[in-house]
Design a protein around this motif. Sequence first.
Motif, PDB file in Angstrom:
ATOM      1  N   TYR A  91      -4.761  -7.220  -9.757  1.00 43.73           N
ATOM      2  CA  TYR A  91      -4.565  -5.773  -9.681  1.00 43.73           C
ATOM      3  C   TYR A  91      -3.878  -5.511  -8.349  1.00 43.73           C
ATOM      4  N   MET A 106      -3.096  -3.847  -5.428  1.00 44.65           N
ATOM      5  CA  MET A 106      -3.428  -2.777  -4.478  1.00 44.65           C
ATOM      6  C   MET A 106      -2.264  -2.613  -3.503  1.00 44.65           C
ATOM      7  N   PRO A 107      -1.938  -1.370  -3.133  1.00 41.76           N
ATOM      8  CA  PRO A 107      -0.892  -1.180  -2.128  1.00 41.76           C
ATOM      9  C   PRO A 107      -1.314  -1.801  -0.790  1.00 41.76           C
ATOM     10  N   ARG A 108      -0.406  -2.548  -0.216  1.00 39.67           N
ATOM     11  CA  ARG A 108      -0.670  -3.173   1.090  1.00 39.67           C
ATOM     12  C   ARG A 108       0.261  -2.539   2.119  1.00 39.67           C
ATOM     13  N   ALA A 109      -0.004  -2.866   3.376  1.00 38.86           N
ATOM     14  CA  ALA A 109       0.722  -2.186   4.460  1.00 38.86           C
ATOM     15  C   ALA A 109       2.232  -2.357   4.324  1.00 38.86           C
ATOM     16  N   ASP A 110       2.667  -3.516   3.829  1.00 37.73           N
ATOM     17  CA  ASP A 110       4.117  -3.745   3.771  1.00 37.73           C
ATOM     18  C   ASP A 110       4.741  -3.237   2.474  1.00 37.73           C
ATOM     19  N   ALA A 156     -10.183   2.715  -9.219  1.00 36.33           N
ATOM     20  CA  ALA A 156     -10.210   3.450  -7.955  1.00 36.33           C
ATOM     21  C   ALA A 156     -10.286   2.531  -6.742  1.00 36.33           C
ATOM     22  N   ASN A 157     -11.142   1.530  -6.818  1.00 37.33           N
ATOM     23  CA  ASN A 157     -11.208   0.538  -5.749  1.00 37.33           C
ATOM     24  C   ASN A 157     -11.459   1.088  -4.352  1.00 37.33           C
ATOM     25  N   LEU A 202       4.488   0.047   1.920  1.00 38.77           N
ATOM     26  CA  LEU A 202       4.532   1.486   2.162  1.00 38.77           C
ATOM     27  C   LEU A 202       5.278   1.810   3.452  1.00 38.77           C
ATOM     28  N   PRO A 203       5.859   3.005   3.505  1.00 38.37           N
ATOM     29  CA  PRO A 203       6.581   3.435   4.709  1.00 38.37           C
ATOM     30  C   PRO A 203       5.696   4.334   5.580  1.00 38.37           C
ATOM     31  N   GLU A 238       0.145  -0.366  -9.430  1.00 38.95           N
ATOM     32  CA  GLU A 238      -1.189  -0.539 -10.001  1.00 38.95           C
ATOM     33  C   GLU A 238      -1.225  -0.333 -11.508  1.00 38.95           C
ATOM     34  N   GLY A 291      -3.334   9.082   2.740  1.00 39.80           N
ATOM     35  CA  GLY A 291      -4.100   8.241   1.815  1.00 39.80           C
ATOM     36  C   GLY A 291      -3.799   8.572   0.364  1.00 39.80           C
ATOM     37  N   ARG A 351       3.088  -4.588   9.686  1.00 34.70           N
ATOM     38  CA  ARG A 351       2.818  -4.404   8.251  1.00 34.70           C
ATOM     39  C   ARG A 351       2.687  -5.748   7.553  1.00 34.70           C
ATOM     40  N   CYS A 369      -7.963   4.102   2.184  1.00 32.70           N
ATOM     41  CA  CYS A 369      -8.069   5.491   2.642  1.00 32.70           C
ATOM     42  C   CYS A 369      -6.831   6.007   3.369  1.00 32.70           C
ATOM     43  N   THR A 370      -6.291   5.221   4.265  1.00 30.59           N
ATOM     44  CA  THR A 370      -5.350   5.766   5.253  1.00 30.59           C
ATOM     45  C   THR A 370      -3.897   5.710   4.830  1.00 30.59           C
ATOM     46  N   GLY A 371      -3.592   4.948   3.786  1.00 28.98           N
ATOM     47  CA  GLY A 371      -2.176   4.737   3.468  1.00 28.98           C
ATOM     48  C   GLY A 371      -1.458   3.931   4.536  1.00 28.98           C
ATOM     49  N   TYR A 372      -2.226   3.351   5.456  1.00 25.72           N
ATOM     50  CA  TYR A 372      -1.768   2.442   6.521  1.00 25.72           C
ATOM     51  C   TYR A 372      -0.992   3.129   7.649  1.00 25.72           C
ATOM     52  N   TYR A 381      -8.402  -8.634  -7.087  1.00 29.20           N
ATOM     53  CA  TYR A 381      -7.270  -8.292  -6.216  1.00 29.20           C
ATOM     54  C   TYR A 381      -6.135  -9.312  -6.317  1.00 29.20           C
ATOM     55  N   ALA A 390      -0.446   7.080  -0.609  1.00 23.49           N
ATOM     56  CA  ALA A 390      -0.500   5.636  -0.857  1.00 23.49           C
ATOM     57  C   ALA A 390      -1.059   5.347  -2.247  1.00 23.49           C
ATOM     58  N   GLN A 391      -2.060   6.122  -2.653  1.00 26.02           N
ATOM     59  CA  GLN A 391      -2.615   5.883  -3.989  1.00 26.02           C
ATOM     60  C   GLN A 391      -1.638   6.312  -5.083  1.00 26.02           C
TER      61      GLN A 391
END
Lengths: 787, 160
Positions: free
Chosen positions: A713, A715-719, A199-200, A721-722, A695, A683, B127, B137-140, A710, A686-687
């Motif tokens: 494993y 974890m989704p990072r800002a780049d 879950a992290n 995701l859209p 993951e 959120g 990004r 939490c936020t999905g960025y 990390y 993203a998960q």
Amino acid sequence: MPKDSGIGASSKRREDVRFLTGKGNYTDDINVHGQTYVHFLRSDVAHGRINGIDSSAAAAMPGVVRIFTGADFEGVGGIPCGWQVTDRHGEPMQEPAHPVLAQGKARHVGDPIAAVVAETAEQARDAAAAIEVDMEELPAVIDMAAALADGSPKVHDDLTSNLCYDWGFVEENKEAVDEAIKGAHHVTTLELVNNRLIANPMEPRVALGDYNAGTDEHTLYTTSQNPHVIRLLMGAFVLGIPEHKLRVVAPDVGGGFGTKIFHYAEEAFCTFAAKAVGRPVKWTSSRSEAFMSDAHGRDHVTKIELAMDENGKFLAIRTDTMANMGAYLSTFAPSVPTWLHGTLMAGNYTTPLIYVNVKAVFTNTVPVDAYRGAGRPEATFQLERVVDKAAREMGIDPVELRRRNFIKPDQYPYATPVAVEYDTGNYDATMDKLLEISDHAGFAGRKAESAARGRLRGFGVCSYIEACGIAPSNLVGQLGARAGLYESATVRVNATGSISVMTGSHSHGQGHETTFPQVVAEMLGIDEAQIDIVHGDTSKVPMGMGTYGSRSLAVGGSAMVRATEKIINKAKKIASHLLEASEGDIELANGAFSVAGTDKSVAWGDVCLAAYVPHNYPLEDIEPGLEETAFYDPSNFTYPAGAYACEVEVDPDTGKVEIMSFAAADDFGNVINPMIVEGQVHGGLAQGIGQALLEAAVYDENGQLLSGSYMDYAMPRADDLPFYAVDHSCQTPCTHNPLGVKGCGEAGAIGSPPAVVNAVVDALADRGVTHIDMPLTPSRVWAAMNG
Amino acid sequence: MVEVSMTVNGKTVSGSVEGRTLLVQFLRDDLKLTGTHVGCDTSQCGACVVHVNGEAVKACTMLAGEADGAEIATIEGMANADGSLGTIQAAFQEHHGLQCGFCTPGMVMSAAALLKDNANPSETEIREYLEGNICRCTGYHNIVKAIQAAAANMTPMAAE
């Protein structure tokens, strides 16, 4: 015109100010005078017999206060499981003991064997490294199928096998389902894995135990989604401390996602040890410890079969799943693959016959329990994947096939063959909205443009339904829950008209402190700023079952509405006395009580003052004061539903998947704060996208956790995701709770994995790809493309 | 023990620490500046980002002794002089760029460092810059929106 306050307004979050200025109060920020620190020595083997522990050298090291081992907990209860599943044959599940510190055997990497309490965290850690454990390594059981094979080593020597339970649902339907599948026009079969996740939440777990010898009172500060549940489980089942002598505080909590629901050994240890050493004891998890001690999520291996007639009408579903429990039963683990999974296998469809079999398996891995969605993502993933595969096999458009089988708006309430009754919904409406916001019509053009650049473009959809606000208590009791699933609220109106609302739900990012006052302000016609929410402290809130399963507003909010209604009723009595009018003629609007049809009125604040300074007051009829408590036990689940679409580009040379767009059309019923609801969806998406693409908790064959940081494993990072296109304008309000709300916390994580995988499979369909197991890493995608 | 002295949010502070004490421990445990958080132990998550002599630094990757004599800025120093939220903080609230709040101090400090060097970053640049800050939490989505809005709100001031 959007509202600027009350229900439906995107009120800015008041809690943000403290979080943005460094004034949050997370558990690790709390320090108690004289506190000591504990470091847990954890097993570095997955399965081993503890032949001896020599802590003499460690005990002599600087700062060491005391060293504990399993022997110190022999008179103490084990960590309890909160849900008992009954198997296909009417027998209870196998339920192993779960000691606070390992006794006799260590059963997973990370299982705590000993604990050093010292003056500083560094001294505790240094001394733990000096403890000598005589550990005889035993063969580890990691793979579920191997764990169920005859002759497999057993995780628990006193159980008959590694099978926790063999659950059938609905058992009476089994033969009819088998028959329907045998005689069907077409059966689509899919074998798949729902990958194990961690879950992290960004805040690692922390526990701080304190004991007051003068009053015999214990206090535990802990990173929990449900402090009252911890008080109940730990007090009643582990340490034998009655509720009035045990205070559990969960202050600001930095995310939960399910993994902070459960009662953990470290909480019991710190509470126990604080009394034993006579000083407060604090534990702060490192991230490395979190990976091997926080309950993991998902980890199902499934075969699903979908039988159809010649028009693609669904006739029957049969599904077989192995669900990993890990080494011990975490608090709600047995309920996840059963009642939170099997009951959702109808999805949005009218399939008349369904049979679900689940075999829950013990392995030498970290316990597995609820993670955002908990069972419902596993149900949705297999169903929406098999429906997509069926559409291809039948030559029917995937959207059209779904529409042919949707439950229609005139069919509610709709009783599914898996024991739940959907109260309301409109799945065509969310699908229509989805196709609009995802520009489905323009996909062919975009695909051609991608192809011109040598990229493979795919479009995937998913319909989902989930069940939130699990209830009612008398039903869940029959299903094996060892707790009720109501919620409580106390509305305390102060003499000057300000209000404190005590809720048993808990905010760890969801924004209760903002949304709950919006509801009360709307009901009373007063300013939101006059209302504060109190949560997360068993000494301040009468009772609570906490926050998980998207229940806060649907259950906790409903309790708050009921309590506020009681406040209004009493305040009207007071107002009728002050206005010398009949109670039936009193109206409440815009923060004032008035007599219908007259210009006589009394302000909210004057009524509140009269309740506490009752000089002019009907003392013979009602008590002074203005405070009311309500417990709310829902009559049914709520059923959020919707449709999601993902559009991807695959690089055929590398197998890398890029998300080009993601759209979500949800029906959450009524919405209190649209800004917060959209944030919850973001959120969750993203998960879910993280599960689909990145993951995985990976063990090697010896039970070593390879994805233990990390660095390993993903974890989704800002780049990764859209921006997401989200919509919640399709609203069929819940019919059985006072706010008409359904819950929005988990939807994103439920609907997105199948949408992503469907999109990738769509992109690769011309190359003969029919399925790839998550996470869709470049190597897996490339291998699928290249046979 | 090592004697350290530094300027934190404009105030001179000093202390006596073990050689292995990390800057983040010194901030949290000695100075009680608990706004800077620890979310991992491999310098990946970015919850502990502070500014050291104007540069964004993960305070878990630096010893307190190494920061001797440095100018440190933390989340506690990011509000305006009158206590109101600074431009980036206000944008995070306005655009719902935080939920549980745990990664938020690091996000704000990273965003401030980005905007100092690049007043008008593209979505892609934002990004990529946030690679070292994990939010669960936020999905960025709203973090990127908040930083875009902060950039837009700060630009006119820079032009003055």
